[in-house]
Design a protein around this motif. Sequence first.
Motif, PDB file in Angstrom:
ATOM      1  N   VAL A  46       0.850  -1.196   0.000  1.00 44.00           N
ATOM      2  CA  VAL A  46       0.000   0.000   0.000  1.00 44.00           C
ATOM      3  C   VAL A  46       0.884   1.243   0.000  1.00 44.00           C
ATOM      4  O   VAL A  46       0.679   2.174  -0.779  1.00 44.00           O
ATOM      5  N   ARG A  47       1.887   1.262   0.830  1.00 41.73           N
ATOM      6  CA  ARG A  47       2.780   2.427   0.936  1.00 41.73           C
ATOM      7  C   ARG A  47       3.568   2.664  -0.354  1.00 41.73           C
ATOM      8  O   ARG A  47       3.852   3.811  -0.720  1.00 41.73           O
ATOM      9  N   ASN A  73       4.798   7.799 -12.198  1.00 37.21           N
ATOM     10  CA  ASN A  73       5.881   6.820 -12.329  1.00 37.21           C
ATOM     11  C   ASN A  73       5.708   5.599 -11.423  1.00 37.21           C
ATOM     12  O   ASN A  73       6.580   4.742 -11.370  1.00 37.21           O
ATOM     13  N   SER A  74       4.576   5.487 -10.736  1.00 34.60           N
ATOM     14  CA  SER A  74       4.356   4.356  -9.835  1.00 34.60           C
ATOM     15  C   SER A  74       3.898   3.122 -10.612  1.00 34.60           C
ATOM     16  O   SER A  74       3.059   3.215 -11.497  1.00 34.60           O
ATOM     17  N   PRO A  75       4.433   1.948 -10.255  1.00 33.30           N
ATOM     18  CA  PRO A  75       3.955   0.715 -10.884  1.00 33.30           C
ATOM     19  C   PRO A  75       2.497   0.412 -10.529  1.00 33.30           C
ATOM     20  O   PRO A  75       1.859  -0.409 -11.172  1.00 33.30           O
ATOM     21  N   ALA A  76       1.950   1.095  -9.526  1.00 32.22           N
ATOM     22  CA  ALA A  76       0.554   0.891  -9.130  1.00 32.22           C
ATOM     23  C   ALA A  76      -0.420   1.643 -10.046  1.00 32.22           C
ATOM     24  O   ALA A  76      -1.620   1.418  -9.993  1.00 32.22           O
ATOM     25  N   ALA A  85      -1.983  11.762 -12.193  1.00 32.57           N
ATOM     26  CA  ALA A  85      -1.931  10.958 -10.970  1.00 32.57           C
ATOM     27  C   ALA A  85      -3.220  10.156 -10.856  1.00 32.57           C
ATOM     28  O   ALA A  85      -4.211  10.445 -11.525  1.00 32.57           O
ATOM     29  N   GLU A  86      -3.191   9.175  -9.992  1.00 30.48           N
ATOM     30  CA  GLU A  86      -4.396   8.430  -9.648  1.00 30.48           C
ATOM     31  C   GLU A  86      -4.643   8.574  -8.157  1.00 30.48           C
ATOM     32  O   GLU A  86      -3.712   8.818  -7.388  1.00 30.48           O
ATOM     33  N   MET A  87      -5.878   8.423  -7.774  1.00 32.07           N
ATOM     34  CA  MET A  87      -6.232   8.426  -6.363  1.00 32.07           C
ATOM     35  C   MET A  87      -6.720   7.018  -6.034  1.00 32.07           C
ATOM     36  O   MET A  87      -7.618   6.512  -6.708  1.00 32.07           O
ATOM     37  N   HIS A  88      -6.113   6.399  -5.020  1.00 31.02           N
ATOM     38  CA  HIS A  88      -6.449   5.027  -4.624  1.00 31.02           C
ATOM     39  C   HIS A  88      -6.872   4.968  -3.159  1.00 31.02           C
ATOM     40  O   HIS A  88      -6.401   5.736  -2.325  1.00 31.02           O
ATOM     41  N   LEU A  89      -7.691   3.979  -2.866  1.00 30.15           N
ATOM     42  CA  LEU A  89      -8.021   3.537  -1.508  1.00 30.15           C
ATOM     43  C   LEU A  89      -8.461   4.637  -0.548  1.00 30.15           C
ATOM     44  O   LEU A  89      -8.024   4.663   0.606  1.00 30.15           O
TER      45      LEU A  89
END
Length: 163
Positions: A46-47, A73-76, A85-89
């Motif tokens: 998660v982090r 640049n995040s693999p997530a 960007a994305e917003m998650h969780l």
Amino acid sequence: MEFQIDTADALNINDEELSELLTKVYVTGGFTQPEEAVSLFEPSSVRKRGILIGAREKQHSRLAGVVILVPPNSPARRLAQNNEAEMHLLGVNPEYRRHGLGRMLVDSAIAQAKNNGYSKIVLWTQVSMKSAQKLYDLTGFVYIDDITRNGRDFRVYEMALCA
């Protein structure tokens, strides 16, 4: 009710309370199967997604909510394109709902995305998460599409940012 909103590091969010919050919101809430949650909500994973923003209830210092801003640049990253960007969780502990905390967390993620110069935020939410959809509409996100992932239907939202 007052909340302190900041990064996970600044708030000293530990792995146990992070897992507990996500499990309470998503598994107990009926949105994620317990066996799926084991890998989905593993704290180090998660982090690693991006910038973990949390909220602590000031009086008792309890973790009240979280959201993750996932950089380009995040693999997530799943749906966002370059410089988006994305917003998650996004998750708010049920005992702290109806105090505007979800909105505060979303606003904090938007501010962080703007500070980082991202052009857009993209998110997706399960079709059954009606409260989240209402929040995203009120916050200025625009519904753009429906997708199916892992047998679940999601609504996709985006917000263009003026850096």
